[in-house]
Design a protein around this motif. Sequence first.
Motif, PDB file in Angstrom:
ATOM      1  N   HIS A 101      65.670 -52.352  48.267  1.00 38.20           N
ATOM      2  CA  HIS A 101      64.731 -51.599  48.920  1.00 38.20           C
ATOM      3  C   HIS A 101      63.523 -52.023  49.375  1.00 38.20           C
ATOM      4  O   HIS A 101      63.217 -53.329  48.993  1.00 38.20           O
ATOM      5  CB  HIS A 101      64.648 -50.298  47.904  1.00 38.20           C
ATOM      6  N   ASP A 103      59.434 -51.109  49.269  1.00 42.60           N
ATOM      7  CA  ASP A 103      58.757 -49.879  48.458  1.00 42.60           C
ATOM      8  C   ASP A 103      58.158 -48.590  49.373  1.00 42.60           C
ATOM      9  O   ASP A 103      57.780 -49.103  50.506  1.00 42.60           O
ATOM     10  CB  ASP A 103      57.592 -50.131  47.475  1.00 42.60           C
ATOM     11  N   HIS A 254      63.639 -56.051  48.015  1.00 45.23           N
ATOM     12  CA  HIS A 254      63.497 -56.672  46.576  1.00 45.23           C
ATOM     13  C   HIS A 254      64.475 -55.826  45.812  1.00 45.23           C
ATOM     14  O   HIS A 254      64.740 -54.683  46.225  1.00 45.23           O
ATOM     15  CB  HIS A 254      62.274 -56.691  46.002  1.00 45.23           C
ATOM     16  N   ARG A 271      52.172 -51.505  38.335  1.00 37.45           N
ATOM     17  CA  ARG A 271      52.417 -51.531  39.863  1.00 37.45           C
ATOM     18  C   ARG A 271      51.130 -50.876  40.686  1.00 37.45           C
ATOM     19  O   ARG A 271      51.013 -49.491  40.245  1.00 37.45           O
ATOM     20  CB  ARG A 271      53.724 -51.016  40.230  1.00 37.45           C
TER      21      ARG A 271
END
Length: 280
Positions: A101, A103, A254, A271
Amino acid sequence: MQVTPLSSNLGAEIAGIDLEGINDDSFDQVNRLVLDHQLVVFRNQSLSPEGQLRLSRRFGPLDIHPLAQYNHPQYPEIFVLSNEVKDGKPVGIADGGSYWHSDFAFRERPAKVTMLNAQKIPSSGGATLFVSMYQTYDELGQEVKEAVQDRRAVHRYRKKADPGSETTRVVMTAEQLAATPDVDHPIVRTHPETGRKALFAHPGITVKILGMDDESGGALLGRIFDHCTQEKYQYAYQWRPGDVVLWDNRCVMHKATTGVVAVKEPRTIFRTTIMGDKPF
Ligand SMILES: [Fe+2]
């Protein structure tokens, strides 16, 4: 700053900078390195949550993850990836993103850059895989390139994991589902800063092509996915504590491997996600 390429496909390790107190000139260099290498890695940092937020905001406004139960209790802009449990509650999401995917591709404005700040890293396992979508676009066969030109695809949050991998068993609330409706984006997007073309369709999120029936659209998506997920394009990043990793979601996809690799020791990563532009 010393720059060492990580692979022939994408990525560079940057040494000689402390990210905690980064100044304007150094930030401009880091920003340039992200654009040039798509994935940049800094080892042996000790970046505080405040420092991470400061550095992240230099790239643009931050987006807050819809799975709010995993956001940092003091800093909601920090989404916590973790297999730790404290007082019977998960500290973060244990195996998020174990599928290919980009993000926040399910947003109208998908992520520009993601920054991960490694807190606790197990002695083995849990690598993150990266693919340059500039490269997969450049090396896409002419016939498929023409078929996807000017086509748009629908992106849906938590579509499914890749076949054979374990997806996170997260049950989304009605509010979280309502906050993440389907969106559509061009399959070939032009990077707003580099002007390069990149594929923007990802096996874990992209569900169908607008204006095509399920069979022919599904077959075309299948050809794109088979192409992009070839091993020759993948770079596996092995984490160490103190790592700070940034990548450009506009041209990189990623996949985490925490869902498929047993990680028995604590693994916690902070994150932050910088909001990008509407793809064109
Ligand atoms: Fe991700």
